[in-house]
Write a protein that holds these residues in place. Structure first.
Motif, short mmCIF file in Angstrom:
data_model
loop_
_atom_site.label_atom_id
_atom_site.label_comp_id
_atom_site.label_asym_id
_atom_site.label_seq_id
_atom_site.Cartn_x
_atom_site.Cartn_y
_atom_site.Cartn_z
N PRO A 1 0.87 -1.21 0.09
CA PRO A 1 0.00 -0.02 0.16
C PRO A 1 0.74 1.37 -0.11
N PRO A 2 0.48 2.22 -0.78
CA PRO A 2 1.19 3.52 -0.67
C PRO A 2 1.45 4.26 0.78
N SER A 3 0.51 3.70 1.51
CA SER A 3 0.61 4.45 2.95
C SER A 3 1.89 3.86 3.73
N CYS A 4 2.50 2.81 3.22
CA CYS A 4 3.64 2.04 3.97
C CYS A 4 4.88 2.70 3.52
N LEU A 5 5.74 2.96 4.53
CA LEU A 5 6.96 3.40 4.29
C LEU A 5 7.78 2.34 3.66
N PRO A 6 8.79 2.28 2.78
CA PRO A 6 9.63 1.36 2.30
C PRO A 6 10.79 0.92 3.37
N ILE A 7 10.41 0.53 4.43
CA ILE A 7 10.99 -0.03 5.50
C ILE A 7 10.82 -1.58 5.80
N VAL A 8 11.87 -2.43 5.40
CA VAL A 8 11.52 -3.82 5.36
C VAL A 8 12.00 -4.43 6.70
N TYR A 9 11.03 -5.32 7.22
CA TYR A 9 11.33 -6.04 8.72
C TYR A 9 10.41 -7.02 8.76
N HIS A 10 10.96 -7.98 9.54
CA HIS A 10 9.88 -8.96 9.95
C HIS A 10 10.54 -9.65 11.43
N PRO A 11 9.67 -9.79 12.59
CA PRO A 11 10.24 -10.35 13.66
C PRO A 11 11.06 -11.66 13.43
N ASP A 12 11.01 -12.35 12.32
CA ASP A 12 11.84 -13.58 12.00
C ASP A 12 13.07 -13.41 12.00
N TYR A 13 13.59 -12.09 11.78
CA TYR A 13 14.82 -11.72 11.53
C TYR A 13 15.97 -12.22 12.67
N ASN A 14 15.29 -11.99 13.73
CA ASN A 14 15.95 -11.93 15.07
C ASN A 14 16.30 -13.60 15.40
N ILE B 1 4.96 -0.24 7.97
CA ILE B 1 6.09 -0.71 7.65
C ILE B 1 5.92 -1.90 6.65
N VAL B 2 6.91 -2.35 6.06
CA VAL B 2 6.65 -3.61 5.19
C VAL B 2 7.23 -4.91 5.79
N GLU B 3 6.41 -5.72 5.80
CA GLU B 3 6.58 -7.24 6.28
C GLU B 3 7.47 -7.89 5.21
N ALA B 4 8.67 -8.23 5.64
CA ALA B 4 9.41 -9.25 4.65
C ALA B 4 9.02 -10.47 4.66
N ARG B 5 9.30 -11.21 3.53
CA ARG B 5 8.68 -12.41 3.27
C ARG B 5 10.05 -13.49 3.24
N GLU B 6 10.02 -14.57 3.30
CA GLU B 6 11.01 -15.43 3.28
C GLU B 6 11.58 -15.92 1.81
N ALA B 7 12.80 -15.77 1.47
CA ALA B 7 13.28 -16.04 0.19
C ALA B 7 12.99 -17.85 0.22
N THR B 8 12.42 -18.06 -1.02
CA THR B 8 12.20 -19.46 -1.43
C THR B 8 13.70 -19.99 -1.96
N GLU B 9 13.55 -21.54 -1.85
CA GLU B 9 14.99 -22.17 -2.92
C GLU B 9 14.46 -21.53 -4.26
N GLU B 10 13.71 -21.42 -4.87
CA GLU B 10 13.44 -20.85 -6.18
C GLU B 10 14.11 -19.61 -6.22
N VAL C 1 13.12 1.06 -6.28
CA VAL C 1 13.07 1.48 -7.84
C VAL C 1 11.86 2.09 -7.92
N GLU C 2 10.53 1.50 -7.10
CA GLU C 2 9.44 2.23 -7.34
C GLU C 2 9.28 3.81 -6.28
N ARG C 3 9.83 3.73 -5.13
CA ARG C 3 9.80 4.70 -4.25
C ARG C 3 10.85 5.69 -4.21
N GLY C 4 11.91 5.29 -4.74
CA GLY C 4 13.25 6.11 -4.83
C GLY C 4 14.28 5.93 -3.68
N TRP C 5 13.68 5.39 -2.54
CA TRP C 5 14.39 4.69 -1.44
C TRP C 5 13.87 3.73 -0.62
#
Length: 357
Positions: free
Chosen positions: A23-36, A71-80, A140-144
């Motif tokens: 959504p445009p209302s989200c800042l392009p800051i990416v995170y997920h609690p699973d990072y830790n 903020i943007v919730e990260a998704r796990e990269a798949t094997e593909e 690319v979409e938002r500039g930062w």
């Protein structure tokens, strides 16, 4: 979105699920609690603070800059997704706990079932990797954009090390099919882009420390070697001088900024003497250089081996907002030209961690 993978002399196409509609209302800051990474205290056996990413988010919430809803919730990269860069052979090797123990430098992992290692150690790293790829697309979409994790600069397509199991920087550039510039002795992505003219690597690092990869250094287009105990004045002068020089020499589609904090005075591995204020200023210099030229930029947080680095990262992000360099109003799509196919990687770190632009 479909992306091409180039591994084991074969080219394949797959659809990634990492690019959800944001959504445009989200800042392009990416995170997920699973990072830790927390598991029976084993994470304390490595000097890296494997919970720093959650602390950064906590500080940003305290300052009311972000909320869970913007903020943007990260998704796990798949094997593909990973196969865009990594070989099946390398990913199969990660199914051995001994291999993961060596890469993460946590020896007791060798005694744990790999299923547990996958869930407690590699899944967080895959989620951060997904976050880096997402941040590239958002920039690319938002500039930062900022991935609060990521920056696994010691991992190449076929070899991990230095707590880096997945080549997230390489993946972001190749998945998003852009060209860029990188700072630092990030030997992983340097090996991956050794013969790639679309990627300009500017590396700023303590030349006395890990990894000392002479082969990888051949990929560095602008090499800025620092000595032990370099302090703010000299460091910041070189950051500004060489950032300007690199961007005058090469005109990337995107700037990938690997903003390691192991340059901090007192870091047990970095060997430099940069103050917290110096790190904040460094990030401001790089983001300002990108904004002045209308170049999309995304930042990953990389290494840093003191408990106070989370506070410094949060302070830097807040400063970028106060300076008008990030935020909803910071960069409209019209401010920068349509992207071609060049990337610039810039690293501003001691050597064990890197800043990639």
């Amino acid at each position: 979105m479909s992306v091409k993978g180039d591994n084991e002399s074969k080219e394949s196409v797959h659809r990634t699920e990492l690019y959800a509609s944001i959504p445009p209302s989200c800042l392009p800051i990416v995170y997920h609690p699973d990072y830790n990474i927390t598991f029976m205290g084993l994470e304390k056996l490595h000097p890296f603070d494997s919970g720093k990413w959650g602390k950064v988010i906590h500080f940003l919430k305290e300052e009311q800059f972000i909320t869970d809803g913007n903020i943007v919730e990260a998704r796990e990269a798949t094997e593909e997704d990973l196969l865009v860069v990594h070989s099946k052979r390398y990913l199969s090797r990660l199914k051995w706990s001994l291999v993961v123990a060596k890469i993460t430098e946590i020896p007791p992992l060798v005694f744990l079932p790999n299923a547990l290692v996958q869930r407690k150690v590699l899944r967080p790293l895959r989620t951060q990797t997904g976050g880096t790829i997402m941040a590239g697309k958002l920039a690319v979409e938002r500039g930062w954009a900022i991935n609060v994790g990521g920056g696994f600069h010691h991992c190449s397509s076929d070899k991990g090390g230095g707590f880096c199991a997945y080549a997230d920087i390489t993946l972001a550039i190749r998945t998003d099919q852009v060209s860029g510039t990188v700072f630092l002795q990030g030997n992983g992505h340097e090996r991956d882009f050794l013969d790639d003219s679309r990627v300009f690597i500017m590396d700023m690092y303590n030349h006395n420390i890990y990894p000392g990869d002479r082969f990888a250094k051949r990929a560095i287009k602008r090499k800025v070697e620092l000595d032990w105990d370099t302090e703010d004045a000299e460091y910041l002068q070189k950051v500004e001088l060489h950032s300007e020089g690199a961007l005058n020499e090469f005109h990337p589609d995107i700037l990938v900024y690997n903003a390691g904090t192991d340059i901090l005075d007192g870091d047990p591995l970095g060997g430099l003497s940069i103050s917290p204020q110096g790190i904040v200023k460094r990030d401001e210099i790089v983001f300002r250089a990108a904004k002045q030229r209308g170049i999309p930029i995304f930042m990953v947080t990389s290494g840093g081996y003191q408990k106070k680095t989370a506070r410094i990262i949060a302070d830097s992000i807040l400063n970028l907002h106060q300076q008008g360099l990030i935020g909803a109003e910071a960069m409209n799509r019209e401010e920068f030209p349509s992207l071609s196919t060049h990337s610039m990687c810039c690293s501003g770190s001691a050597g064990s961690a890197h800043t990639t632009v």
